[in-house]
Every structure is written in C-alpha cells, then in structure tokens.
Design a protein around this motif. Structure first.
Motif, mmCIF file in Angstrom:
data_model
loop_
_atom_site.group_PDB
_atom_site.id
_atom_site.type_symbol
_atom_site.label_atom_id
_atom_site.label_comp_id
_atom_site.label_asym_id
_atom_site.label_seq_id
_atom_site.Cartn_x
_atom_site.Cartn_y
_atom_site.Cartn_z
ATOM 1 N N GLU A 62 3.033 -4.753 13.986
ATOM 2 C CA GLU A 62 4.112 -4.126 13.228
ATOM 3 C C GLU A 62 4.813 -3.070 14.078
ATOM 4 O O GLU A 62 6.036 -3.020 14.158
ATOM 5 C CB GLU A 62 3.564 -3.497 11.946
ATOM 6 C CG GLU A 62 4.657 -2.959 11.063
ATOM 7 C CD GLU A 62 4.200 -2.767 9.624
ATOM 8 O OE1 GLU A 62 4.633 -3.524 8.770
ATOM 9 O OE2 GLU A 62 3.406 -1.849 9.375
ATOM 10 N N ASP A 119 7.081 3.126 4.335
ATOM 11 C CA ASP A 119 6.329 1.867 4.244
ATOM 12 C C ASP A 119 4.832 2.106 4.069
ATOM 13 O O ASP A 119 4.313 3.168 4.436
ATOM 14 C CB ASP A 119 6.507 1.067 5.544
ATOM 15 C CG ASP A 119 7.868 0.407 5.631
ATOM 16 O OD1 ASP A 119 8.754 0.732 4.817
ATOM 17 O OD2 ASP A 119 8.044 -0.435 6.532
ATOM 18 N N ASP A 120 4.170 1.101 3.573
ATOM 19 C CA ASP A 120 2.698 0.971 3.588
ATOM 20 C C ASP A 120 1.942 1.753 2.505
ATOM 21 O O ASP A 120 0.732 1.648 2.413
ATOM 22 C CB ASP A 120 2.080 1.343 4.954
ATOM 23 C CG ASP A 120 2.565 0.452 6.078
ATOM 24 O OD1 ASP A 120 3.256 -0.538 5.793
ATOM 25 O OD2 ASP A 120 2.256 0.751 7.240
ATOM 26 N N HIS A 169 6.533 -4.348 -0.074
ATOM 27 C CA HIS A 169 6.231 -4.516 1.360
ATOM 28 C C HIS A 169 5.045 -5.480 1.522
ATOM 29 O O HIS A 169 4.252 -5.321 2.434
ATOM 30 C CB HIS A 169 5.923 -3.131 1.945
ATOM 31 C CG HIS A 169 5.765 -3.088 3.430
ATOM 32 N ND1 HIS A 169 6.653 -3.678 4.295
ATOM 33 C CD2 HIS A 169 4.816 -2.504 4.219
ATOM 34 C CE1 HIS A 169 6.251 -3.451 5.547
ATOM 35 N NE2 HIS A 169 5.134 -2.756 5.517
ATOM 36 N N HIS A 173 -0.356 -7.029 2.899
ATOM 37 C CA HIS A 173 0.033 -6.508 4.209
ATOM 38 C C HIS A 173 -0.764 -7.170 5.333
ATOM 39 O O HIS A 173 -0.863 -6.644 6.444
ATOM 40 C CB HIS A 173 -0.143 -4.986 4.273
ATOM 41 C CG HIS A 173 0.695 -4.337 5.330
ATOM 42 N ND1 HIS A 173 0.231 -4.057 6.592
ATOM 43 C CD2 HIS A 173 1.990 -3.928 5.334
ATOM 44 C CE1 HIS A 173 1.196 -3.501 7.304
ATOM 45 N NE2 HIS A 173 2.266 -3.418 6.561
HETATM 46 ZN ZN ZN Z 1 3.882 -2.090 7.061
#
Ligand code: ZN
Length: 318
Positions: A62, A119-120, A169, A173
C-alpha cells in the motif's frame, strides 16, 4: 519349594507384563495427545506469524503504491500548470454550488477545497482525530475497514454523528483476498457496506481502493472493479497529496505537516491522504498545526467528501 518359587516367578512375570501393557497403553494415549498439542501450538503460532507477515506485506504494498501513484499523478498536473490554466478543473461547477449552498460564508470566495481523508480506521487514534476536528470545526472523510469490537462501532457512529463522511476502504483490507477475484471484491465490499449501514444507518457510497485505483496488487483488471463500483453507484476517490504517514518507520509530525503544506499550491482541490491507525501518532500530532495552516490560507476551505465532490482518480473507468 520349587513349585512355590515357580509360582512367585510367574506372578512377577505377570506383574511385569501388566506394567508393560499399562505403560504401552498410556504411551499410546499420551504421546499422540502431546504431539498433537505441540503441532497445534506450532501451527497456530506459524499461522499468526503468517497473518502478521501478510498484514505487513499489504501495508508495504500500500505504501509503495501510494508513493508511486503520487509521483505518476503529479507529472500531468505539472504539465497542466505549465501549459494552460484554463481547463484545469471543476472550478466553475463548484462556484455555482458555492453560491447556492455555502451561504454561511458569503464574504470570502472559496477557490480551493481541501479534503482531509483518513484511511484504515477505526483505531485507538480515531477519537483523538475527531476531537481535533471538532475543536477546529472541521469535517473530514474516513475510509474505514470492518471492525466489530465495541470501541470501533462507537467510532463509526461518532464519525457519522459528527457530520464527517463515512467512506469504505474494504472490510478485510487483505489484498490477497479482495483482489483475488471480482466476486471476492464485491463480497468484501457488500459485507462492509451492509455492516456500516446496520451500525450507523449510513449507506456509504464512497470508496477508496486499498493501494489506490492504480495499485499493483490486484489480480483482477481494475477496470472490472471500477465498473462494479459504477454499477453500484459507488464513487472511488484517490488522492493527490500524500502526508507520508504510511511509511513503516515513524515519520515526524513536522514531516507530515511539510509534506501536506508544500504541495497544497499544486492543486485546485487537494485530497490529502492520511491514516487513522494506532501506530500513527504523529498524524494526530501534526493535525492541529496542519488545519490551522490550511485555514489561514484565504479562499481555502476544508470540507468532507459529498455527492458534489469531483473525485481525484489515478485511473479512470475505460
Ligand atoms: Zn489502507
């Protein structure tokens, strides 16, 4: 006499044989159990290590994709700046919206929107990020993953109640899963979309591909996935400014701040990529100063992604 001795001898032999049988039986039971337990332990340990390794590998991919995308994305931007400024962007459209929708700030003409995207998350830092955003009266966009613990669920709700945008997202993941096939991708997406709807009442229609739309990890043609999103009325957003907080080693708050501020001039609308992760404390640390600096630029406004936002996309649907 000899008969008695014989009897005693035989009894002893029988005793010995009994003991041997017991030992054999016990061994037959204990040895496999112990061996199985040891193997199970080693298997679980290895599995956890593999899972950790997979996560770290995904993070690395990523990070690399994010850095690479920014470099490739910047090149045409610079060309546009050096040749003409006319056809750069959706400015005219935005001005129209602004006159009708943004009546709260009639005096200053907004010429640049800045989108803070995280993000995340959720993570142990979500609340801290939300506290800071509240303090400055700023709305941001969170591209979240699927986490079912109570703290994460409270975080999704707080994001929504705070007026921020809840984007997706991927649920897992895990690159190896979501990019394995179109079916795997859509299953993962559906799972997250429905989960977020159940927990917050928001049917999210904004997506950020793990690694961006031009990631190098997907085994599926990204165009197929973009088409899938389009068919399902979901818009994906990449970024044009990387805060730099994704790199494995700790990045200082100052570096994050500089990365963001130094590139702000380059774009009409800036989409800043940041991370909401427990290890990214410097992102939280950089945030107040970053918001203050952006707010100090005349004509610039920090806004959350909404239906009128024209997305930045590294790759577009063909
Ligand atoms: Zn991510």
């Amino acid at each position: 006499m000899t008969q008695e001795r014989e009897t005693v001898k035989r009894r002893r032999r029988i005793e010995r044989i009994k003991k041997t049988i017991i030992v054999v039986i016990l061994s037959a039971i204990i040895i496999p159990i112990t061996t199985t337990a040891i193997f199970a332990f080693l298997f679980l340990k290895t599995k956890n290590q593999l899972s950790d390794l997979q996560t770290r590998y995904d993070d690395l991919i990523e990070t690399m994709d994010q850095l690479r995308d920014t470099v490739t994305y910047e090149a045409p931007e610079q060309d546009v700046f050096s040749t003409s400024e006319v056809e750069v962007s959706p400015r005219d459209m935005d001005e129209e919206t602004e006159n009708t929708d943004m009546t709260d700030e009639p005096e200053t003409e907004i010429t640049k929107y800045v989108y803070l995207t995280f993000d995340d998350g959720p993570s142990s830092n979500t609340d801290k990020i939300l506290d800071i955003l509240d303090e400055y009266g700023v709305k941001a966009t969170f591209f979240v993953t699927g986490k079912t613990d109570d703290v994460s669920i409270a975080a999704y709700k707080r994001i929504v109640e705070g007026g921020h945008t809840l984007g997706m997202h991927s649920y897992s993941h895990k690159y190896s899963q979501i990019y394995a096939s179109k079916e795997a991708f859509s299953e993962d997406l559906k799972q997250l979309q429905e989960f977020l709807y159940e927990e917050t009442g928001v049917w999210s229609r904004y997506y950020r591909f793990p690694g961006g739309s031009s990631n190098t990890a997907s085994s599926v043609d990204m165009n197929e996935l973009m088409k899938y999103l389009d068919d399902n009325d979901i818009t994906y957003f990449d970024w044009n400014i990387v805060s730099g907080d994704a790199t494995g080693r700790a990045v200082s708050a100052e570096t994050i701040y500089n990365n963001c501020i130094s590139k702000l001039d380059k774009y009409d609308d800036a989409f800043i990529l940041m991370h909401d992760a427990s290890a990214k404390n410097s992102t939280v640390e950089a945030l107040p100063k970053l918001i203050e600096a952006i707010q100090a630029i005349e004509g610039t406004k920090i806004v959350p992604i909404d239906d009128d936002t024209v997305p930045v996309q590294h790759r577009t649907l063909q």
